[in-house]
Design a protein around this motif. Sequence first.
Motif, mmCIF file in Angstrom:
data_model
loop_
_atom_site.group_PDB
_atom_site.id
_atom_site.type_symbol
_atom_site.label_atom_id
_atom_site.label_comp_id
_atom_site.label_asym_id
_atom_site.label_seq_id
_atom_site.Cartn_x
_atom_site.Cartn_y
_atom_site.Cartn_z
ATOM 1 N N MET A 1 -70.138 80.678 -17.741
ATOM 2 C CA MET A 1 -69.272 79.578 -17.326
ATOM 3 C C MET A 1 -68.410 79.125 -18.503
ATOM 4 S SD MET A 1 -68.814 76.072 -17.497
ATOM 5 C CE MET A 1 -70.300 75.711 -18.399
ATOM 6 N N LEU A 2 -69.058 78.963 -19.637
ATOM 7 C CA LEU A 2 -68.354 78.483 -20.832
ATOM 8 C C LEU A 2 -67.240 79.456 -21.235
ATOM 9 C CD1 LEU A 2 -68.778 76.001 -22.555
ATOM 10 C CD2 LEU A 2 -70.181 77.355 -24.104
ATOM 11 N N MET A 3 -67.584 80.730 -21.203
ATOM 12 C CA MET A 3 -66.592 81.737 -21.586
ATOM 13 C C MET A 3 -65.371 81.655 -20.694
ATOM 14 S SD MET A 3 -69.038 85.006 -22.328
ATOM 15 C CE MET A 3 -67.767 86.227 -22.505
ATOM 16 N N LYS A 4 -65.663 81.510 -19.406
ATOM 17 C CA LYS A 4 -64.568 81.488 -18.446
ATOM 18 C C LYS A 4 -63.679 80.259 -18.668
ATOM 19 C CE LYS A 4 -63.508 82.189 -13.641
ATOM 20 N NZ LYS A 4 -63.615 81.265 -12.514
ATOM 21 N N ILE A 5 -64.330 79.107 -18.810
ATOM 22 C CA ILE A 5 -63.581 77.871 -19.005
ATOM 23 C C ILE A 5 -62.741 77.937 -20.283
ATOM 24 C CG2 ILE A 5 -63.818 75.425 -19.562
ATOM 25 C CD1 ILE A 5 -64.285 76.051 -16.648
ATOM 26 N N MET A 6 -63.351 78.399 -21.367
ATOM 27 C CA MET A 6 -62.635 78.418 -22.640
ATOM 28 C C MET A 6 -61.437 79.354 -22.568
ATOM 29 S SD MET A 6 -64.171 76.200 -24.322
ATOM 30 C CE MET A 6 -63.558 76.371 -25.994
ATOM 31 N N GLU A 7 -61.658 80.471 -21.879
ATOM 32 C CA GLU A 7 -60.571 81.433 -21.785
ATOM 33 C C GLU A 7 -59.438 80.907 -20.914
ATOM 34 O OE1 GLU A 7 -60.342 85.969 -20.307
ATOM 35 O OE2 GLU A 7 -62.003 85.395 -21.625
ATOM 36 N N GLU A 8 -59.832 80.307 -19.797
ATOM 37 C CA GLU A 8 -58.809 79.857 -18.866
ATOM 38 C C GLU A 8 -58.097 78.598 -19.318
ATOM 39 O OE1 GLU A 8 -60.569 79.513 -15.043
ATOM 40 O OE2 GLU A 8 -60.651 81.686 -14.765
ATOM 41 N N GLU A 9 -58.847 77.687 -19.886
ATOM 42 C CA GLU A 9 -58.264 76.387 -20.208
ATOM 43 C C GLU A 9 -57.711 76.312 -21.626
ATOM 44 O OE1 GLU A 9 -57.873 74.341 -17.858
ATOM 45 O OE2 GLU A 9 -59.135 75.325 -16.365
ATOM 46 N N LYS A 10 -58.263 77.096 -22.524
ATOM 47 C CA LYS A 10 -57.863 77.048 -23.923
ATOM 48 C C LYS A 10 -57.696 75.600 -24.416
ATOM 49 C CE LYS A 10 -55.748 81.610 -24.124
ATOM 50 N NZ LYS A 10 -56.407 82.094 -22.951
ATOM 51 N N PRO A 11 -58.777 74.830 -24.323
ATOM 52 C CA PRO A 11 -58.690 73.412 -24.688
ATOM 53 C C PRO A 11 -58.594 73.213 -26.201
ATOM 54 C CG PRO A 11 -60.956 73.989 -24.189
ATOM 55 C CD PRO A 11 -60.142 75.226 -23.932
ATOM 56 N N THR A 12 -58.060 72.069 -26.590
ATOM 57 C CA THR A 12 -58.041 71.725 -28.013
ATOM 58 C C THR A 12 -59.303 70.937 -28.369
ATOM 59 O OG1 THR A 12 -56.809 69.744 -27.456
ATOM 60 C CG2 THR A 12 -55.543 71.660 -28.187
ATOM 61 N N HIS A 13 -59.884 70.262 -27.369
ATOM 62 C CA HIS A 13 -61.079 69.462 -27.580
ATOM 63 C C HIS A 13 -62.090 69.742 -26.472
ATOM 64 C CE1 HIS A 13 -57.971 67.414 -29.862
ATOM 65 N NE2 HIS A 13 -58.866 66.646 -30.453
ATOM 66 N N VAL A 14 -63.364 69.820 -26.852
ATOM 67 C CA VAL A 14 -64.407 70.065 -25.846
ATOM 68 C C VAL A 14 -65.648 69.249 -26.155
ATOM 69 C CG1 VAL A 14 -65.704 71.842 -24.613
ATOM 70 C CG2 VAL A 14 -63.696 72.497 -25.933
ATOM 71 N N LEU A 15 -66.270 68.718 -25.107
ATOM 72 C CA LEU A 15 -67.563 68.070 -25.300
ATOM 73 C C LEU A 15 -68.478 68.385 -24.128
ATOM 74 C CD1 LEU A 15 -69.259 65.887 -26.982
ATOM 75 C CD2 LEU A 15 -68.695 64.383 -25.091
ATOM 76 N N VAL A 16 -69.736 68.686 -24.452
ATOM 77 C CA VAL A 16 -70.740 68.823 -23.400
ATOM 78 C C VAL A 16 -71.627 67.586 -23.435
ATOM 79 C CG1 VAL A 16 -72.674 70.176 -22.543
ATOM 80 C CG2 VAL A 16 -70.711 71.336 -23.576
ATOM 81 N N ALA A 17 -71.690 66.888 -22.311
ATOM 82 C CA ALA A 17 -72.521 65.681 -22.245
ATOM 83 C C ALA A 17 -73.839 65.998 -21.557
ATOM 84 C CB ALA A 17 -71.776 64.593 -21.469
ATOM 85 N N PHE A 18 -74.926 65.457 -22.097
ATOM 86 C CA PHE A 18 -76.239 65.633 -21.466
ATOM 87 C C PHE A 18 -76.805 64.283 -21.053
ATOM 88 C CE2 PHE A 18 -76.134 69.524 -24.150
ATOM 89 C CZ PHE A 18 -76.427 70.451 -23.157
ATOM 90 N N ASP A 19 -77.715 64.323 -20.061
ATOM 91 C CA ASP A 19 -78.461 63.109 -19.713
ATOM 92 C C ASP A 19 -79.478 62.870 -20.821
ATOM 93 O OD1 ASP A 19 -77.102 63.162 -17.351
ATOM 94 O OD2 ASP A 19 -78.728 64.075 -16.215
ATOM 95 N N ALA A 20 -79.756 61.570 -21.110
ATOM 96 C CA ALA A 20 -80.739 61.293 -22.155
ATOM 97 C C ALA A 20 -81.968 60.665 -21.524
ATOM 98 C CB ALA A 20 -80.148 60.337 -23.187
ATOM 99 N N GLY A 21 -82.999 61.397 -21.348
ATOM 100 C CA GLY A 21 -84.247 60.802 -20.890
ATOM 101 C C GLY A 21 -84.236 60.368 -19.440
ATOM 102 N N LYS A 22 -85.345 59.710 -19.049
ATOM 103 C CA LYS A 22 -85.596 59.502 -17.635
ATOM 104 C C LYS A 22 -84.936 58.273 -17.038
ATOM 105 C CE LYS A 22 -89.827 60.190 -15.859
ATOM 106 N NZ LYS A 22 -91.317 60.252 -15.913
ATOM 107 N N THR A 23 -84.973 57.162 -17.805
ATOM 108 C CA THR A 23 -84.458 55.946 -17.167
ATOM 109 C C THR A 23 -83.077 55.578 -17.680
ATOM 110 O OG1 THR A 23 -85.598 54.636 -18.836
ATOM 111 C CG2 THR A 23 -86.724 54.955 -16.733
ATOM 112 N N THR A 24 -82.302 54.984 -16.788
ATOM 113 C CA THR A 24 -80.950 54.563 -17.141
ATOM 114 C C THR A 24 -80.740 53.154 -16.611
ATOM 115 O OG1 THR A 24 -79.978 55.268 -15.057
ATOM 116 C CG2 THR A 24 -80.167 56.935 -16.783
ATOM 117 N N PHE A 25 -79.608 52.607 -16.934
ATOM 118 C CA PHE A 25 -79.323 51.239 -16.471
ATOM 119 C C PHE A 25 -79.354 51.151 -14.939
ATOM 120 C CE2 PHE A 25 -75.247 53.312 -16.442
ATOM 121 C CZ PHE A 25 -74.631 52.803 -15.307
ATOM 122 N N ARG A 26 -79.140 52.293 -14.275
ATOM 123 C CA ARG A 26 -79.130 52.262 -12.807
ATOM 124 C C ARG A 26 -80.511 51.915 -12.233
ATOM 125 N NH1 ARG A 26 -75.325 56.024 -14.019
ATOM 126 N NH2 ARG A 26 -73.292 55.554 -13.143
#
Length: 876
Positions: A42-67
């Motif tokens: 997936m990453l390869m495809k996105i990088m090739e197609e989009e050629k972004p200048t900036h990239v970030l991968v966000a992850f969930d942190a742990g089990k509980t959230t403000f929700r």
Amino acid sequence: MSKKKLVLIDGNSIAYRAFFALPLLNNDKGIHTNAIYGFTTMLMKIMEEEKPTHVLVAFDAGKTTFRHETFTEYKGGRQKTPPELSEQFPFIRELLKAYGISHYELPNYEADDIIGTLSKKAEQDGFSVKVISGDKDLTQLASEHTTVMITKKGITDMEEYTPEHIREKWEIDVSQIIDMKGLMGDSSDNIPGVPGVGEKTAIKLLKQFSSIEQLLESIDEVSGKKLKEKLEENKEQAVMSKKLATIMTDAPVEITLEEVFYEGIVDEELQMLFKELGFQSLLEKFDFEGGALEELEELSFIVAHEITQEMLAHPSALYVEMLEENYMNGKIIGYGLSNQSGHYFIPTDIARESEGWQEWLRDKSKEKVVYDAKKSIVALKRQGLELNGVSFDSLLAAYIINPAQNHEDFASVGKEYGLSCVQSDEQVYGKGAKQAVPNLDALSEHVARKASMLWDLTEKLKTALKENHQDALFFDLELPLAFILGEMEYQGVKVDRTRLTSMGKELGGKLKELEEKIYELAGETFNINSPKQLGVILFEKLELPVIKKTKTGYSTSADVLEKLQSKHEIVKYILHYRQLGKLNSTYIEGLLKVIHEDSDKVHTRFNQALTQTGRLSSTDPNLQNIPIRLEEGRKIRQAFVPSKEGWVIFAADYSQIELRVLAHISGDDKLMEAFQQDEDVHTKTAMEVFSVSKDDVTSEMRRHAKAVNFGIVYGISDFGLSQSLNITRKEAGEFIERYLDTYPAVKEYMEDIVVEARDKGYVSTLLNRRRYIPELTSRNFNLRSFGERTAMNTPIQGSAADIIKQAMIDMAKRLEEENIEAKLLLQVHDELIFEAPQSEIEKLKTMVPDVMENAVELNVPLKVDFAFGPTWYDAK
DNA sequence: CGGCTCACGC
DNA sequence: GACGTACGTGAGCCGT
């Protein structure tokens, strides 16, 4: 400066998606790698197609959230992350590091909120933003500058959500997505919503009231008592659900946009990681700086400057190397030879000058194993060289063992059997316009390696054939057939060039007339061949009703146009224009392009190792799809003529071979009876299905019965049948059901074969051809249904393919034994086309049907019809 | 150059 | 209720 582009990836979502979409892969250390692999592609495809200048991968942190403060059961009832997936996360982080991509997580918030916050920030800073996730919730972030890409099936196939696309798809505004979610709820996040309200109802309500708040204010206007009650009862729940579904755009994210600048890949690290994980295919796919790929085991070989007796040992592995895939035009660029005396590369000029070499090639008693026997033989024959003694073809063997494998590239076939001492052709020669022969060192090593591996591969394939009990299929059917097909290809078919040219002129004139008529009716000129432009004219300018849409716009296919015929005069001209345009471009101009200058012949190539069912395919030109159904197109066949004066074209075809095969393998009494008594099977089917007597079968009934028979043979679905008969899917389903009730043993066969296929993993044909059907165990309904239809259909189509192949072999034998001059020219799935001297026709009239009908013995008779005439057209 | 749409055969 | 639905080859268009 070029525009700044930010890609934001929902890491957890993509990892989950990849994990469930792919089978549980293992590397050699026992680590599961499917999620990592999927994430990487997936990453390869996105990088090739989009050629972004900036990239970030966000992850969930742990089990509980403000929700969870709002709703303690948020994401409740969710299954724990499987350990097979958890163990892959550290590798995904490593992957990102090697890729030069930052990742981020924030306690108490979900990845969504990080993405939402950063996307808004980036928009303000003039970025264009792409958000990547497997979760449709994220579509609420779409805006003028932000596109949200949601994985469709698998992980690399994505759907792009722009505000326009959302309006088209759901008929609501981006801002209303959270309202929709609030009403519908989301079982995966345990968001309750309003019970009894699904997507359809939610959209309907939102079109009327625009938001949950306004809906609740004007709740009296809601039509439907039940619905109103539900809404009233669940007021608070709806509001809360909307809140839960809303992604935060002002989370306390500390990472800045500058920090997510894309640095680029750290080659060494990525290469190391791929190696550790065992991602062979990715190692190759990746153009690592310096091309320092995995080092191949050393192979000592000799570049021959002369051919010695010692070299000409047997058995030998012989690899005839060509650059072009079309061996009818291409040149041999060298030979790889491997035997007990060593490994060699033999340049063409050395070979050309050596009598000994040519004698060895010709010598039947000198055994050779090759990759693609037909190609090798024909290519050599075109150089005036004879190749005999071919005892094994690893291309055909690999195809028989698993037709699903890609057999284009020799290296990849070897890899499948654990052999990896050859580079891919693409690596050595490049592709497209950049394709070229490398220097002698590189070339000779590559080809010598091929010969060496060919030898090892042969041993492995022989073992596998034996294990599968497919020796006979290989040695008695496919390999002998390769020689026959080679003869047919080399022989070629004579084409009447003048005839084609004059037909082309005539067509050109008619097309011009139609074109003018169409422009006149449209009120402007445009490109009729462009579905896009045509769509604008028909559906916008002329305002014809839109019947079907494609991914990219309006559908203008023939079945749509047929329904529009009564609405506007222009439509029939367009249909006619299409029909003639196809004839002109594909069959007149296309055919003229491939006629050999010197002989006026076309030399198609039959691909014997491609289809999943065992059928052949034909290319350059494809002579298996020359028009026949409409008279205007059928005339093309007048251009196919015998190669000699006084000869004729003789064509013989099996009547209903697939249905006869079905009768045989199912053993259905009624169906067998139809063929034993030589009845019209479609009429018979109509009689049985509609419970009427023969005289009461209407043409409509017969047409329906025929379509169902057709559907059974090709394994189409109720949807497919409904399309071909232009009826509803339900009706089509009922037809199929009635059909199966009529032929109970067929029904039983269909049920049993699916079970058998699931147990064994594959289905087999009459002569033991196999097709593996991994789709049968898919959790995806569509894939699984496809697998089921494949299981039912492949034994039918594949056995028919076996039979005609056997007939071709028997036929060649008879022609030779009886010293007949007639030549087999073409095979079109259920028919054989010959050219023959007029004087032999009487003999062929009995011999050809006799051989074809007795190629195998079934519980029902096989029947062959034939015809002949001065052109292919006349052989009807 | 690759993806899409369309159309031809079985 | 959504999903996206026989297998091939080849042509032209269109966005990259």
